[in-house]
Design a protein around this motif. Structure first.
Motif, PDB file in Angstrom:
ATOM      1  N   THR A 144     -42.880  -8.559  28.932  1.00  0.00           N
ATOM      2  CA  THR A 144     -43.707  -7.778  29.845  1.00  0.00           C
ATOM      3  C   THR A 144     -44.186  -8.658  30.983  1.00  0.00           C
ATOM      4  O   THR A 144     -44.183  -9.870  30.888  1.00  0.00           O
ATOM      5  N   ALA A 146     -47.534  -9.255  33.306  1.00  0.00           N
ATOM      6  CA  ALA A 146     -48.963  -8.950  33.303  1.00  0.00           C
ATOM      7  C   ALA A 146     -49.424  -8.437  34.656  1.00  0.00           C
ATOM      8  O   ALA A 146     -48.826  -8.714  35.689  1.00  0.00           O
ATOM      9  N   ARG A 274     -51.047 -15.231  30.140  1.00  0.00           N
ATOM     10  CA  ARG A 274     -50.669 -13.816  30.103  1.00  0.00           C
ATOM     11  C   ARG A 274     -51.633 -13.044  29.216  1.00  0.00           C
ATOM     12  O   ARG A 274     -52.263 -13.611  28.317  1.00  0.00           O
ATOM     13  N   THR A 275     -51.719 -11.755  29.434  1.00  0.00           N
ATOM     14  CA  THR A 275     -52.623 -10.922  28.649  1.00  0.00           C
ATOM     15  C   THR A 275     -52.128 -10.811  27.217  1.00  0.00           C
ATOM     16  O   THR A 275     -50.941 -10.941  26.937  1.00  0.00           O
ATOM     17  N   ARG A 276     -53.070 -10.555  26.288  1.00  0.00           N
ATOM     18  CA  ARG A 276     -52.729 -10.390  24.885  1.00  0.00           C
ATOM     19  C   ARG A 276     -52.283  -8.961  24.638  1.00  0.00           C
ATOM     20  O   ARG A 276     -52.986  -8.019  24.971  1.00  0.00           O
ATOM     21  N   SER A 277     -51.108  -8.799  24.017  1.00  0.00           N
ATOM     22  CA  SER A 277     -50.639  -7.465  23.655  1.00  0.00           C
ATOM     23  C   SER A 277     -50.962  -7.135  22.204  1.00  0.00           C
ATOM     24  O   SER A 277     -50.998  -5.970  21.808  1.00  0.00           O
ATOM     25  N   THR A 278     -51.179  -8.165  21.389  1.00  0.00           N
ATOM     26  CA  THR A 278     -51.581  -7.981  19.998  1.00  0.00           C
ATOM     27  C   THR A 278     -52.730  -8.936  19.700  1.00  0.00           C
ATOM     28  O   THR A 278     -52.934  -9.916  20.403  1.00  0.00           O
TER      29      THR A 278
END
Length: 372
Positions: A144, A146, A274-278
């Motif tokens: 992904t 961000a 990067r942003t956390r997806s989990t």
């Protein structure tokens, strides 16, 4: 093949695991992979160039960024799919490895493939096989892009790291849990061995490290609290290593726990690009400490609003207040919009997504699952 009804993963931690090997592609597959790799590099270069050279004030900046991001995601996915077709179990792997069928804590059937008995690991390693530990909570890695730049992500998560440090320093119980957790990871090979003689490594995330990433860090409440604690312990602790050990032996348990909390806190580093997806351990720690980063960070011009586009700043105001200020700011220059948004956000306790706990971003329950 073995079968297990145990939800506890310790039953098969002693097993090793082999990953599938990648067969040689056919000429047609090799040509396709090369073409997809070229496309992926082209889209990645375009995305990086937009991040580095694009004008965040331009009206179409975010639209272009989204289009480039989607194109790169698609290129990544196509390339991963092409490589996935080549994954297979080699005959020698099938001969020495097996599978374990189990029920997880939700009652779902999970199949662990490519497992090796402990006595078979040495033989597999000598034959050049790649042996890893089974991952009982394997997750699919999705490529992904961000919505925040890498620089801004590191800035925001450095402030989040400082907040976690400051909160952990004041909670010896959770600090003790955090340290024991890290030690157990090492002792039971659930994470990785440290480098010191007792196999526990402490890497300090200092004020200078945080200040390099977090804008206006020195003015933040966390920096003030951590700095005061550093000065206090610096005055109390002997400067000689041998004297330090003798001093520690003479201290009451309460003092040792307070020092443990400070040292453990200073090892926390949740800075990310990067942003956390989990959910990750930083979310579990934030939940255990009941950390609300709004207590430690505000969306000022220097910390956030000046680093995003006008549209993104106005989006923050709308999210925080429910009022769309787009028309009210027509004709304003970027600096004026930033000042306007800063005044509207004052006292709202609004946070951008990277500073929110994961369950506040739509991942409710994820942190609890991570802690089980």
């Amino acid at each position: 093949m073995a079968c297990s009804l145990e939800a506890d993963t310790s039953a098969w931690r002693r097993y090793g695991r082999e990953g599938q090997s990648e067969r040689e592609p056919t000429p047609e597959e090799a040509e396709t992979i090369e073409r997809l790799a070229t496309e992926q590099r082209k889209h990645a270069d375009a995305y990086d160039q937009h991040q580095d050279e694009g004008d965040p004030e331009a009206d179409d900046y975010e639209l272009v960024e989204q289009q480039l991001c989607e194109a790169l995601d698609k290129a990544d996915e196509n390339l991963m799919t092409a490589h996935a077709v080549l994954q297979q179990w080699a005959p020698e792997q099938l001969a020495r490895s097996g599978a374990l069928v189990r029920l997880d804590h939700c009652g779902d059937i999970v199949i662990e493939r490519g497992l090796l008995r402990p006595e078979d690991r040495k033989a597999a390693t000598s034959e050049g096989g790649e042996i890893t530990r089974p991952d009982p909570v394997a997750t699919e890695q999705v490529s992904t892009r961000a919505e925040f730049s890498e620089k801004l992500m590191r800035d925001l998560t450095a402030h989040r790291t400082a907040a976690l440090q400051a909160a952990l320093m004041q909670n010896p119980q959770v600090a003790l849990v955090t340290l024991v957790h890290r030690m157990a990871e090492t002792v039971f090979s659930l994470y990785g061995s440290g480098d010191d003689i007792v196999k526990v490594a402490v890497r300090v995330t200092s004020d200078s490290t945080l200040a390099q990433e977090a804008s206006a860090y020195g003015d933040s409440p966390a920096a003030t609290l951590l700095g005061e604690a550093e000065a206090m312990w610096g005055d109390r602790l002997p400067g000689n290593p041998a004297a330090l050990f003798r001093w520690l032996l003479a201290q009451p348990q309460a003092t040792l726990l307070e020092l443990l909390a400070y040292c453990t806190a200073r090892s926390v580093n949740a800075i990310a690009a990067r942003t956390r997806s989990t959910a990750n351990h930083s979310d579990a720690l934030a939940q255990a400490l009941d950390v609300d980063v709004a207590d430690w960070w505000t969306p000022s011009a220097g910390r956030y609003l000046g680093h995003v586009s006008k549209a993104k700043a106005l989006e923050a105001v709308k999210e925080a207040t429910g009022v769309d200020a787009t028309q009210a700011t027509v004709g304003m220059k970027k600096a004026e919009v930033v000042a306007y948004c800063e005044s509207k956000l004052e006292g709202t306790r609004w946070l951008p997504a990277p500073l929110r706990n994961l369950d506040e971003q739509g991942g409710e329950g994820a942190v609890e699952d991570e802690m089980r």
